[in-house]
Design a protein around this motif. Sequence first.
Motif, PDB file in Angstrom:
ATOM      1  N   ILE A  91       0.706  -1.299  -0.024  1.00  0.00           N
ATOM      2  CA  ILE A  91       0.151   0.137   0.080  1.00  0.00           C
ATOM      3  C   ILE A  91       0.792   1.197   0.036  1.00  0.00           C
ATOM      4  O   ILE A  91       0.598   2.345  -0.682  1.00  0.00           O
ATOM      5  N   VAL A  92       1.963   1.475   0.915  1.00  0.00           N
ATOM      6  CA  VAL A  92       2.575   2.397   0.928  1.00  0.00           C
ATOM      7  C   VAL A  92       3.570   2.470  -0.301  1.00  0.00           C
ATOM      8  O   VAL A  92       3.635   3.696  -0.892  1.00  0.00           O
ATOM      9  N   LEU A  93       4.082   1.401  -0.859  1.00  0.00           N
ATOM     10  CA  LEU A  93       4.555   1.738  -2.258  1.00  0.00           C
ATOM     11  C   LEU A  93       3.759   2.163  -3.346  1.00  0.00           C
ATOM     12  O   LEU A  93       4.178   2.765  -4.151  1.00  0.00           O
ATOM     13  N   GLY A  94       2.536   1.603  -3.318  1.00  0.00           N
ATOM     14  CA  GLY A  94       1.513   2.140  -4.335  1.00  0.00           C
ATOM     15  C   GLY A  94       1.364   3.496  -4.273  1.00  0.00           C
ATOM     16  O   GLY A  94       1.192   4.155  -5.385  1.00  0.00           O
ATOM     17  N   VAL A  95       1.152   4.019  -2.897  1.00  0.00           N
ATOM     18  CA  VAL A  95       0.911   5.331  -2.838  1.00  0.00           C
ATOM     19  C   VAL A  95       2.102   6.343  -3.384  1.00  0.00           C
ATOM     20  O   VAL A  95       2.093   7.268  -3.886  1.00  0.00           O
ATOM     21  N   VAL A  96       3.304   5.855  -2.847  1.00  0.00           N
ATOM     22  CA  VAL A  96       4.514   6.575  -3.401  1.00  0.00           C
ATOM     23  C   VAL A  96       4.755   6.695  -5.090  1.00  0.00           C
ATOM     24  O   VAL A  96       4.947   7.495  -5.669  1.00  0.00           O
ATOM     25  N   LYS A  97       4.171   5.630  -5.594  1.00  0.00           N
ATOM     26  CA  LYS A  97       4.510   5.123  -6.999  1.00  0.00           C
ATOM     27  C   LYS A  97       3.377   6.185  -7.731  1.00  0.00           C
ATOM     28  O   LYS A  97       3.549   6.963  -8.459  1.00  0.00           O
ATOM     29  N   VAL A  98       1.948   6.301  -7.343  1.00  0.00           N
ATOM     30  CA  VAL A  98       0.953   7.146  -7.938  1.00  0.00           C
ATOM     31  C   VAL A  98       1.386   8.566  -7.395  1.00  0.00           C
ATOM     32  O   VAL A  98       1.101   9.441  -8.370  1.00  0.00           O
ATOM     33  N   VAL A  99       1.763   9.040  -6.253  1.00  0.00           N
ATOM     34  CA  VAL A  99       2.167  10.512  -6.022  1.00  0.00           C
ATOM     35  C   VAL A  99       3.224  10.705  -6.858  1.00  0.00           C
ATOM     36  O   VAL A  99       3.366  11.706  -7.302  1.00  0.00           O
ATOM     37  N   SER A 100       4.386   9.859  -7.209  1.00  0.00           N
ATOM     38  CA  SER A 100       5.419  10.308  -8.155  1.00  0.00           C
ATOM     39  C   SER A 100       4.824  10.785  -9.485  1.00  0.00           C
ATOM     40  O   SER A 100       5.340  11.633  -9.913  1.00  0.00           O
ATOM     41  N   VAL A 101       4.140   9.849  -9.880  1.00  0.00           N
ATOM     42  CA  VAL A 101       3.659  10.077 -11.254  1.00  0.00           C
ATOM     43  C   VAL A 101       2.779  11.329 -11.451  1.00  0.00           C
ATOM     44  O   VAL A 101       2.974  12.152 -12.269  1.00  0.00           O
ATOM     45  N   GLY A 102       1.892  11.428 -10.179  1.00  0.00           N
ATOM     46  CA  GLY A 102       1.163  12.706 -10.285  1.00  0.00           C
ATOM     47  C   GLY A 102       1.988  13.971 -10.280  1.00  0.00           C
ATOM     48  O   GLY A 102       1.684  14.951 -10.619  1.00  0.00           O
ATOM     49  N   LEU A 103       3.166  13.885  -9.263  1.00  0.00           N
ATOM     50  CA  LEU A 103       3.907  15.100  -9.506  1.00  0.00           C
ATOM     51  C   LEU A 103       4.700  15.420 -10.618  1.00  0.00           C
ATOM     52  O   LEU A 103       4.613  16.402 -11.155  1.00  0.00           O
ATOM     53  N   VAL A 104       5.166  14.480 -11.247  1.00  0.00           N
ATOM     54  CA  VAL A 104       5.685  14.615 -12.679  1.00  0.00           C
ATOM     55  C   VAL A 104       4.777  15.186 -13.534  1.00  0.00           C
ATOM     56  O   VAL A 104       4.905  16.035 -14.263  1.00  0.00           O
ATOM     57  N   TYR A 105       3.446  14.475 -13.518  1.00  0.00           N
ATOM     58  CA  TYR A 105       2.484  15.015 -14.485  1.00  0.00           C
ATOM     59  C   TYR A 105       2.076  16.553 -14.151  1.00  0.00           C
ATOM     60  O   TYR A 105       2.065  17.530 -15.074  1.00  0.00           O
ATOM     61  N   TRP A 106       2.056  16.931 -12.985  1.00  0.00           N
ATOM     62  CA  TRP A 106       1.876  18.440 -12.610  1.00  0.00           C
ATOM     63  C   TRP A 106       2.806  19.296 -13.099  1.00  0.00           C
ATOM     64  O   TRP A 106       2.442  20.230 -13.938  1.00  0.00           O
ATOM     65  N   LEU A 107       4.214  18.844 -12.901  1.00  0.00           N
ATOM     66  CA  LEU A 107       5.408  19.728 -13.355  1.00  0.00           C
ATOM     67  C   LEU A 107       5.308  19.777 -14.831  1.00  0.00           C
ATOM     68  O   LEU A 107       5.706  21.016 -15.455  1.00  0.00           O
ATOM     69  N   VAL A 108       4.894  18.681 -15.745  1.00  0.00           N
ATOM     70  CA  VAL A 108       5.103  18.698 -16.975  1.00  0.00           C
ATOM     71  C   VAL A 108       3.961  19.503 -17.596  1.00  0.00           C
ATOM     72  O   VAL A 108       4.140  20.353 -18.498  1.00  0.00           O
ATOM     73  N   LEU A 109       2.717  19.601 -17.084  1.00  0.00           N
ATOM     74  CA  LEU A 109       1.761  20.298 -17.505  1.00  0.00           C
ATOM     75  C   LEU A 109       2.006  21.863 -17.238  1.00  0.00           C
ATOM     76  O   LEU A 109       1.567  22.576 -18.134  1.00  0.00           O
ATOM     77  N   ARG A 110       2.813  22.019 -16.223  1.00  0.00           N
ATOM     78  CA  ARG A 110       3.034  23.506 -15.974  1.00  0.00           C
ATOM     79  C   ARG A 110       4.013  24.033 -16.939  1.00  0.00           C
ATOM     80  O   ARG A 110       4.090  25.068 -17.359  1.00  0.00           O
ATOM     81  N   ILE A 111       4.947  23.177 -17.376  1.00  0.00           N
ATOM     82  CA  ILE A 111       5.859  23.492 -18.365  1.00  0.00           C
ATOM     83  C   ILE A 111       5.286  23.682 -19.643  1.00  0.00           C
ATOM     84  O   ILE A 111       5.277  24.685 -20.294  1.00  0.00           O
ATOM     85  N   ILE A 112       4.222  22.752 -20.035  1.00  0.00           N
ATOM     86  CA  ILE A 112       3.496  23.043 -21.193  1.00  0.00           C
ATOM     87  C   ILE A 112       2.833  24.245 -21.254  1.00  0.00           C
ATOM     88  O   ILE A 112       2.656  25.131 -22.231  1.00  0.00           O
ATOM     89  N   ASP A 113       2.173  24.834 -20.132  1.00  0.00           N
ATOM     90  CA  ASP A 113       1.284  25.979 -20.058  1.00  0.00           C
ATOM     91  C   ASP A 113       2.287  27.434 -20.297  1.00  0.00           C
ATOM     92  O   ASP A 113       1.853  28.082 -20.993  1.00  0.00           O
ATOM     93  N   ILE A 114       3.336  27.194 -19.338  1.00  0.00           N
ATOM     94  CA  ILE A 114       4.247  28.146 -19.542  1.00  0.00           C
ATOM     95  C   ILE A 114       4.798  28.406 -20.960  1.00  0.00           C
ATOM     96  O   ILE A 114       5.012  29.656 -21.326  1.00  0.00           O
ATOM     97  N   VAL A 115       5.179  27.451 -21.514  1.00  0.00           N
ATOM     98  CA  VAL A 115       5.850  27.679 -22.804  1.00  0.00           C
ATOM     99  C   VAL A 115       4.816  27.858 -23.990  1.00  0.00           C
ATOM    100  O   VAL A 115       5.170  28.735 -24.682  1.00  0.00           O
ATOM    101  N   THR A 116       3.747  27.510 -23.905  1.00  0.00           N
ATOM    102  CA  THR A 116       2.565  27.735 -24.839  1.00  0.00           C
ATOM    103  C   THR A 116       2.196  29.493 -24.539  1.00  0.00           C
ATOM    104  O   THR A 116       1.813  29.983 -25.701  1.00  0.00           O
ATOM    105  N   LYS A 117       2.094  29.713 -23.364  1.00  0.00           N
ATOM    106  CA  LYS A 117       1.672  31.163 -23.161  1.00  0.00           C
ATOM    107  C   LYS A 117       2.709  32.055 -23.324  1.00  0.00           C
ATOM    108  O   LYS A 117       2.327  33.182 -24.120  1.00  0.00           O
TER     109      LYS A 117
END
Length: 362
Positions: A91-117
């Motif tokens: 359960i702990v390992l699964g939470v860590v994996k999901v949180v890691s992917v979510g954080l990277v997804y958030w960072l990539v979305l913000r980079i896309i938004d900054i670049v396109t704007k």
Amino acid sequence: MIQWSSPSFPAMPDLPQWAVVTGLAVLGFAVGAVAGRGAMAAAQWLCRRNPNLFKHVNLKRLRTPLYTVIPILCAFLAVRAAAPQALANPIVLGVVKVVSVGLVYWLVLRIIDIVTKAAARRYDISVKDNLRARQARTQITVIKSIAEVFVFLLALSAIFLMFDTLRGLGVSLLASAGVAGIVLGFAAQKTLGNLLAGIQIALTQPIRIEDAIVVENEWGWVEEITLTYVVVRLWDLRRLVLPISYFIEKPFQNWTRTSANIIGTVELYADFALPIDPLREELKRLLAGSMLWDGKTQVVQVTEVMPTVIKIRVLVSAVDSPTAFDLRCLVREHLTAFIVANYPHCLPRTRAIWEADDDRNR
């Protein structure tokens, strides 16, 4: 012979697991914080070195995700590398994996938004000659939507592939799709059609941001283009929302397809006795003193002869559709007043012939 003996040190007490994990997490977080600040400093240095290229980049919007994602990921990596037993709980390992992917997804979305704007700010659509700017902004908007969908699918796929149970479920669903797959395919057909239509519009550009169009008997400007729908801002500030496939499948008028210049039409009706040359001279005098006219087109023609009146068409040109609308109203009002003031007998009239009734006169 002298023998040297090494000094003896007291044995280190065994630290509890929670203390080791906490220490590693804090150490990894600190290293990540330093790395995040280093990455931000490098980005700022790059922007200062190339001010013309990066002058529209808003790095302040990158600071929060960068200072959050990198330290947390470094803390996860430090714990997993030095104390893997701390992540033995699935359960702990699964939470860590999901949180890691979510954080990277958030960072990539913000980079896309900054670049396109930043790319969109390089093109000003408030100027008169804004054809190239509208083309670029349309492409940037659609590409941003495609990139966001693509990143979301990658993040979702990464989460599924991290768990054996979900991976097996996905394989079994693909193997036993059958009729359900066909139903889902038909259900997704419209969405996929809109997606492909959005890509086609981005490439061929039958419409662009701020194009003046006539669609569904409504006149307005293209305000927003997404992968699934288009928002048209009507002349009275209403919004008309249409599926993006509409602009591939059905006809519509684009008044600014090649340029913003447009020719406006004014139609008048008058009696056969109205002389046309004075009307041409009055239009010429009116347009010469008007800031709405672009100096290109001024035409007065009798386009149709009806049983009771003649139809006069006046053509005038302007720099864009809103100006053309105002110019048409001005010409219509002024020429109508000109006819009333100078040729009132030439206003549209209905002729009737009265015949005497011989029976009543007897």
